[in-house]
Design an enzyme around this catalytic site. Structure first.
Site, short mmCIF file in Angstrom:
data_model
loop_
_atom_site.label_atom_id
_atom_site.label_comp_id
_atom_site.label_asym_id
_atom_site.label_seq_id
_atom_site.Cartn_x
_atom_site.Cartn_y
_atom_site.Cartn_z
CG HIS A 55 -14.90 -89.86 63.36
ND1 HIS A 55 -15.08 -89.58 62.03
CD2 HIS A 55 -15.76 -90.87 63.66
CE1 HIS A 55 -16.00 -90.38 61.53
NE2 HIS A 55 -16.44 -91.17 62.50
CD GLU A 57 -10.40 -86.87 61.97
OE1 GLU A 57 -10.29 -87.01 60.74
OE2 GLU A 57 -10.90 -87.73 62.72
CB CYS A 85 -15.35 -88.19 57.46
SG CYS A 85 -15.87 -87.68 59.12
CB CYS A 88 -13.63 -84.92 60.94
SG CYS A 88 -14.03 -86.31 62.04
#
Length: 151
Positions: A55, A57, A85, A88
């Site tokens: 992801h 992040e 999420c 993260c």
């Protein structure tokens, strides 16, 4: 779309999100700022990298930690185009990010103001300051357009 100029880190995060969309990834971008300097920026890339943890992040946190030579990013800010999420948000807590800025909320997968609300849990040992909404319209439109193409 916006009525005023976006802060540079959010504008760069949106650029990263656009790059992700062009590559067929969900359009999310992230930027890490430390002492007023941009130290890392990244786009979502789970599909391209065959890595479910890639992801934006996570990638930005890894790049920042490497650039700064430390695993804790005390005093750093994370700017991201979508509410993080649970994975993260957990990484943000472990990295000790001081301030989290995110553009669009994510009622389905977010874990900051939706879902588990990770930073409100007693077991979360670090809680960043949280700011939302800057670039929300732009980020939401990128996501809408991306998913509309795939339907």
């Amino acid at each position: 779309m916006t009525r005023w100029p976006l802060p540079e880190p959010m504008a760069l995060a949106l650029d990263e999100a656009m790059q992700a969309a062009r590559a067929g990834e969900v359009p999310v971008g992230a930027v890490v700022v430390c002492d007023g300097e941009i130290v890392a920026r990244a786009a979502n890339s789970p599909r391209r990298s065959h890595d479910p943890t890639a992801h934006a992040e996570i990638r930005a946190l890894r790049l920042a930690a490497s650039a700064l030579g430390r695993e804790r990013l005390d005093g750093c800010e994370l700017w991201v185009t979508l509410e993080p999420c649970a994975m993260c948000a957990g990484a943000i807590a472990h990295a000790r990010i001081a301030r989290l800025y995110y553009a669009a909320t994510d009622p389905k997968g977010g874990a900051v103001e939706h879902g588990p609300r990770l930073f409100e849990q007693a077991t979360t040992l670090h809680r960043p300051e949280i700011y939302t909404g800057m670039g929300e319209a732009e980020a939401a439109e990128l996501l809408r357009a991306f998913f509309k193409q795939r339907r």
